[in-house]
Design a protein around this motif. Structure first.
Motif, short mmCIF file in Angstrom:
data_model
loop_
_atom_site.label_atom_id
_atom_site.label_comp_id
_atom_site.label_asym_id
_atom_site.label_seq_id
_atom_site.Cartn_x
_atom_site.Cartn_y
_atom_site.Cartn_z
N GLU A 55 3.69 24.83 -6.76
CA GLU A 55 4.51 26.07 -6.83
C GLU A 55 5.99 25.72 -6.72
OE1 GLU A 55 3.71 29.05 -7.67
OE2 GLU A 55 1.53 29.01 -7.49
N ALA A 56 6.33 24.80 -5.84
CA ALA A 56 7.74 24.39 -5.70
C ALA A 56 8.24 23.73 -6.96
CB ALA A 56 7.87 23.43 -4.50
N LEU A 57 7.41 22.93 -7.59
CA LEU A 57 7.80 22.31 -8.87
C LEU A 57 7.99 23.37 -9.95
CD1 LEU A 57 5.41 19.22 -8.92
CD2 LEU A 57 7.88 19.18 -8.62
N LYS A 58 7.14 24.35 -9.92
CA LYS A 58 7.21 25.45 -10.91
C LYS A 58 8.55 26.17 -10.80
CE LYS A 58 4.32 29.29 -12.47
NZ LYS A 58 3.11 30.08 -12.18
N ILE A 59 8.99 26.39 -9.57
CA ILE A 59 10.28 27.05 -9.35
C ILE A 59 11.44 26.17 -9.81
CG2 ILE A 59 11.87 27.85 -7.55
CD1 ILE A 59 9.30 28.77 -6.00
N LYS A 60 11.34 24.88 -9.54
CA LYS A 60 12.41 23.93 -9.92
C LYS A 60 12.60 23.80 -11.42
CE LYS A 60 12.47 20.89 -5.92
NZ LYS A 60 12.28 19.52 -5.43
N ILE A 61 11.53 23.87 -12.17
CA ILE A 61 11.68 23.63 -13.63
C ILE A 61 12.04 24.89 -14.40
CG2 ILE A 61 10.14 21.64 -13.63
CD1 ILE A 61 8.00 23.43 -14.93
N LYS A 62 12.07 26.04 -13.74
CA LYS A 62 12.46 27.28 -14.44
C LYS A 62 13.92 27.32 -14.71
CE LYS A 62 8.72 30.32 -13.29
NZ LYS A 62 8.30 31.57 -12.78
N GLU A 103 0.83 -1.21 0.00
CA GLU A 103 0.00 0.00 0.00
C GLU A 103 0.86 1.25 0.00
OE1 GLU A 103 -2.84 -0.23 3.19
OE2 GLU A 103 -3.56 -2.18 2.50
N GLU A 104 1.94 1.23 0.80
CA GLU A 104 2.84 2.38 0.85
C GLU A 104 3.49 2.60 -0.51
OE1 GLU A 104 6.97 3.65 3.11
OE2 GLU A 104 5.64 2.23 4.10
N GLY A 105 3.90 1.53 -1.16
CA GLY A 105 4.51 1.63 -2.48
C GLY A 105 3.56 2.17 -3.52
N ILE A 106 2.32 1.72 -3.46
CA ILE A 106 1.32 2.23 -4.40
C ILE A 106 1.11 3.72 -4.19
CG2 ILE A 106 -1.14 2.16 -4.97
CD1 ILE A 106 -0.97 -0.91 -4.47
N THR A 107 1.01 4.13 -2.93
CA THR A 107 0.81 5.55 -2.61
C THR A 107 1.98 6.38 -3.12
OG1 THR A 107 -0.49 4.98 -0.66
CG2 THR A 107 0.44 7.20 -0.73
N LEU A 108 3.21 5.91 -2.87
CA LEU A 108 4.39 6.65 -3.33
C LEU A 108 4.45 6.70 -4.85
CD1 LEU A 108 7.10 5.42 -0.80
CD2 LEU A 108 6.03 7.67 -0.91
N GLY A 109 4.11 5.59 -5.49
CA GLY A 109 4.11 5.55 -6.95
C GLY A 109 3.11 6.51 -7.55
N MET A 110 1.94 6.58 -6.93
CA MET A 110 0.91 7.50 -7.42
C MET A 110 1.34 8.95 -7.23
SD MET A 110 -2.58 5.54 -6.29
CE MET A 110 -3.64 6.82 -6.92
N LYS A 111 1.98 9.23 -6.10
CA LYS A 111 2.44 10.61 -5.87
C LYS A 111 3.51 10.98 -6.89
CE LYS A 111 3.90 14.02 -2.66
NZ LYS A 111 3.56 14.65 -1.45
N LYS A 112 4.42 10.04 -7.18
CA LYS A 112 5.46 10.31 -8.17
C LYS A 112 4.84 10.55 -9.54
CE LYS A 112 9.77 8.57 -10.04
NZ LYS A 112 10.77 7.53 -10.05
N ALA A 113 3.84 9.75 -9.89
CA ALA A 113 3.15 9.94 -11.17
C ALA A 113 2.47 11.31 -11.22
CB ALA A 113 2.14 8.82 -11.39
N ASN A 114 1.86 11.70 -10.11
CA ASN A 114 1.21 13.01 -10.05
C ASN A 114 2.22 14.15 -10.18
OD1 ASN A 114 -1.37 12.00 -9.85
ND2 ASN A 114 -1.40 12.06 -7.62
N ILE A 115 3.39 13.96 -9.59
CA ILE A 115 4.45 14.98 -9.70
C ILE A 115 4.92 15.09 -11.15
CG2 ILE A 115 6.86 15.48 -9.10
CD1 ILE A 115 6.17 14.38 -6.26
N ASN A 116 5.14 13.94 -11.79
CA ASN A 116 5.56 13.96 -13.19
C ASN A 116 4.50 14.60 -14.08
OD1 ASN A 116 8.00 12.73 -12.63
ND2 ASN A 116 7.23 10.67 -12.99
N THR A 117 3.24 14.29 -13.82
CA THR A 117 2.14 14.91 -14.58
C THR A 117 2.13 16.42 -14.36
OG1 THR A 117 0.83 12.89 -14.39
CG2 THR A 117 -0.36 14.93 -14.88
N ALA A 118 2.30 16.84 -13.12
CA ALA A 118 2.31 18.28 -12.80
C ALA A 118 3.45 18.98 -13.53
CB ALA A 118 2.42 18.48 -11.29
N ILE A 119 4.62 18.36 -13.55
CA ILE A 119 5.77 18.96 -14.25
C ILE A 119 5.45 19.12 -15.74
CG2 ILE A 119 8.15 18.50 -15.00
CD1 ILE A 119 8.59 17.25 -12.18
#
Length: 98
Positions: free
Chosen positions: A91-98, A51-67
């Motif tokens: 917002e933090a991701l927005k700053i990182k990709i600039k 369950e923890e792995g699924i949650t982390l995987g989904m968060k990573k996918a959401n981060i990649n989608t956001a980027i």
């Protein structure tokens, strides 16, 4: 009648004798209980880690989608709604990709 059937069938007789011996031997019984507990604990931990792995995987996918969406110029509010990430995370991701 049941006893007659069980004692005339070799496999059943052997199982009944094993059960009698097992129930009388406290050390054997305790070791068996500990093995059973270890097996239950193992499966419980595996389910938890899964369950923890699924949650982390989904968060990573959401981060990649956001980027990717930020790179396309999609506004932060829409990304938050679509990914479930917080405004601060986006917002933090927005700053990182600039």
């Amino acid at each position: 009648m049941f006893e007659e059937i069980t004692m005339t069938t070799p496999a059943i007789k052997e199982a009944v004798e094993f059960e009698d011996t097992f129930l009388q031997n406290k050390i054997e019984r305790r070791a068996s209980e500990q093995r059973e507990k270890a097996i239950r604990d193992y499966y419980s931990y595996m389910n938890s880690y899964k369950e923890e792995g699924i949650t982390l995987g989904m968060k990573k996918a959401n981060i990649n989608t956001a980027i990717n969406l930020l790179k396309l110029g999609v506004d932060v509010d829409t990304i938050v709604k679509g990914t479930g990430l917080s405004i601060q995370d986006v917002e933090a991701l927005k700053i990182k990709i600039k």
